[in-house]
Design a protein around this motif. Structure first.
Motif, PDB file in Angstrom:
ATOM      1  N   HIS A  55       7.104  -7.813   0.273  1.00 35.69           N
ATOM      2  CA  HIS A  55       7.830  -6.541   0.194  1.00 35.69           C
ATOM      3  C   HIS A  55       8.546  -6.328   1.535  1.00 35.69           C
ATOM      4  O   HIS A  55       7.925  -6.459   2.595  1.00 35.69           O
ATOM      5  CB  HIS A  55       6.864  -5.375  -0.083  1.00 35.69           C
ATOM      6  CG  HIS A  55       6.263  -5.442  -1.455  1.00 35.69           C
ATOM      7  ND1 HIS A  55       4.944  -5.178  -1.711  1.00 35.69           N
ATOM      8  CD2 HIS A  55       6.835  -5.749  -2.641  1.00 35.69           C
ATOM      9  CE1 HIS A  55       4.710  -5.311  -3.013  1.00 35.69           C
ATOM     10  NE2 HIS A  55       5.843  -5.658  -3.603  1.00 35.69           N
ATOM     11  N   GLU A  58       7.322  -4.189   4.716  1.00 33.00           N
ATOM     12  CA  GLU A  58       5.937  -4.349   5.180  1.00 33.00           C
ATOM     13  C   GLU A  58       5.891  -5.397   6.290  1.00 33.00           C
ATOM     14  O   GLU A  58       5.328  -6.476   6.138  1.00 33.00           O
ATOM     15  CB  GLU A  58       5.052  -4.701   3.986  1.00 33.00           C
ATOM     16  CG  GLU A  58       5.082  -3.574   2.946  1.00 33.00           C
ATOM     17  CD  GLU A  58       4.362  -3.886   1.653  1.00 33.00           C
ATOM     18  OE1 GLU A  58       3.793  -4.978   1.527  1.00 33.00           O
ATOM     19  OE2 GLU A  58       4.387  -3.018   0.760  1.00 33.00           O
ATOM     20  N   ARG A  97      11.270  -2.104  -0.189  1.00 29.86           N
ATOM     21  CA  ARG A  97      10.212  -2.846  -0.888  1.00 29.86           C
ATOM     22  C   ARG A  97      10.830  -3.950  -1.754  1.00 29.86           C
ATOM     23  O   ARG A  97      10.472  -5.122  -1.655  1.00 29.86           O
ATOM     24  CB  ARG A  97       9.410  -1.873  -1.766  1.00 29.86           C
ATOM     25  CG  ARG A  97       8.343  -2.519  -2.639  1.00 29.86           C
ATOM     26  CD  ARG A  97       7.673  -1.448  -3.510  1.00 29.86           C
ATOM     27  NE  ARG A  97       6.742  -2.010  -4.460  1.00 29.86           N
ATOM     28  CZ  ARG A  97       5.433  -2.236  -4.206  1.00 29.86           C
ATOM     29  NH1 ARG A  97       4.933  -1.941  -3.042  1.00 29.86           N
ATOM     30  NH2 ARG A  97       4.639  -2.737  -5.126  1.00 29.86           N
ATOM     31  N   ASP A 140      -0.328  -8.122   3.161  1.00 29.94           N
ATOM     32  CA  ASP A 140       0.558  -7.175   2.487  1.00 29.94           C
ATOM     33  C   ASP A 140       0.404  -5.836   3.194  1.00 29.94           C
ATOM     34  O   ASP A 140      -0.481  -5.649   4.014  1.00 29.94           O
ATOM     35  CB  ASP A 140       0.101  -7.074   1.019  1.00 29.94           C
ATOM     36  CG  ASP A 140       1.106  -6.373   0.131  1.00 29.94           C
ATOM     37  OD1 ASP A 140       2.293  -6.704   0.191  1.00 29.94           O
ATOM     38  OD2 ASP A 140       0.687  -5.485  -0.633  1.00 29.94           O
ATOM     39  N   GLY A 141       1.273  -4.925   2.903  1.00 32.76           N
ATOM     40  CA  GLY A 141       0.903  -3.552   3.149  1.00 32.76           C
ATOM     41  C   GLY A 141       1.586  -2.783   4.250  1.00 32.76           C
ATOM     42  O   GLY A 141       1.980  -3.314   5.270  1.00 32.76           O
TER      43      GLY A 141
HETATM   44 ZN   LIG Z   1       3.300  -4.955  -0.551  1.00 33.73          ZN
END
Ligand SMILES: [Zn+2]
Length: 329
Positions: A55, A58, A97, A140-141
């Motif tokens: 994404h 991130e 994203r 991720d994140g």
């Molecule tokens: Zn993600």
């Protein structure tokens, strides 16, 4: 130990190498490719693939991967690390994203298609590297206004606990066991029988606290230790790890300006049920129009909005787990 070969790249044992995975010529007039880094150890061992920025917003994963890779002594490395720090360059460039070029979520396109949408072609360039790995670590994140801090333990269907063992090794206190998102890179790995660790860490003001960067880069090295690619003990969190099984994704109820009422101080902690976590203000009427409260008597915030920002109804607000759903240690 043998040389690592992929496309035109050849990396001798005990050496580092890098190349770009070609994807396609795009309408903007450039050839889109995805950078690949390879650390080929001096000794035989498994192959770990590390991936970030599936994404585009991130970006925390990049520094975590860079820091971890820079610390590895190839003379002592068993096996091979293949790293894709930025899987989705168009989305990174747009700080979004999804890809701005085809509007798709790359983490729903795996294994992709060389004749498909552009994001499917990116997935198709990356998937063969998953196929040749013994473990996939997806960091991720997080985003500008959101932080996230837990490890998602996905079932690998094998029943042998390898995925949970590796997910615990990453070293975050809170873990959540759940099912796969269809088309994600980790679910693709699992479908091929390859254990996949989904570390959700980063975002927002975590960047200004170097402890979190160190935690993420240590997580990469911890997974390598668990795979016996590096010597040394896994660095465990100070508190006992907790594997949770119930959570809820709380979305923003109504558009406006979101104001958080909790922050980083509750990471890894416990929030009492009913605690106000954030409010939404209508910037035109200047009235409060929404409120989000902790839903469980003992709530753990796996993801939270920590900065004021304009929000749409349905945006991610919090991921909240029930501490009373913990599996027995
Ligand atoms: Zn993600």
């Amino acid at each position: 130990m043998s040389a690592f070969r992929h496309l035109g790249l050849e990396v001798a044992p005990g050496a580092r190498g890098a190349t770009r995975l070609p994807v396609a010529d795009v309408a903007g007039g450039y050839s889109l490719s995805v950078p690949l880094h390879v650390l080929n150890g001096a000794h035989p061992g498994p192959t770990l693939m590390v991936v970030g920025v599936v994404h585009g917003e991130e970006i925390f994963a990049i520094d975590a991967i860079r820091t971890a890779l820079a610390s590895i002594d190839l003379a002592r490395l068993h096996g091979t690390v293949i790293a894709v720090p930025v899987a989705n360059p168009p989305a990174l460039a747009a700080n979004t994203r999804n890809s701005p070029l085809d509007m798709l979520d790359l983490n729903r396109q795996f294994p992709g298609s060389e004749e498909g949408w552009l994001s499917q072609r990116i997935a198709a360039a990356i998937a063969p590297l998953v196929d040749r790995s013994d473990c996939l670590l997806h960091i991720d994140g997080g985003a500008i206004e959101r932080v996230i801090h837990y490890t998602f333990v996905k079932s690998d269907g094998s029943g042998n606990g390898v995925t949970e063992h590796l997910s615990r090794a990453f070293g975050l206190k809170l873990l959540y066991r759940g099912s796969h998102s269809e088309g994600s890179i980790t679910s693709y790995a699992a479908s091929r029988g390859i254990p996949a660790v989904l570390a959700e860490i980063g975002g927002s003001t975590l960047y200004t606290d170097l402890r979190y960067l160190q935690r993420a880069s240590t997580g990469v090295l911890n997974v390598m230790r668990a795979l016996h690619m590096l010597d040394g003990a896994i660095v465990r969190p100070a508190e006992q790890q907790v594997l949770l099984t119930r959570r809820t994704l709380v979305r923003v109820p109504v558009g406006g300006i979101f104001h958080p009422t909790v922050g980083l101080e509750v990471i890894d902690g416990e929030v009492a049920g009913g605690t106000v976590l954030g409010t939404v203000m209508n910037p035109y009427s200047l009235e409060q129009v929404g409120e989000i409260r902790a839903p469980y008597a003992r709530s753990a915030l796996l993801q939270m909005r920590v900065l004021p920002s304009a929000v749409q109804p349905g945006d991610y607000a919090f991921i909240i787990a029930d501490l009373d759903s913990a599996e027995p240690a």
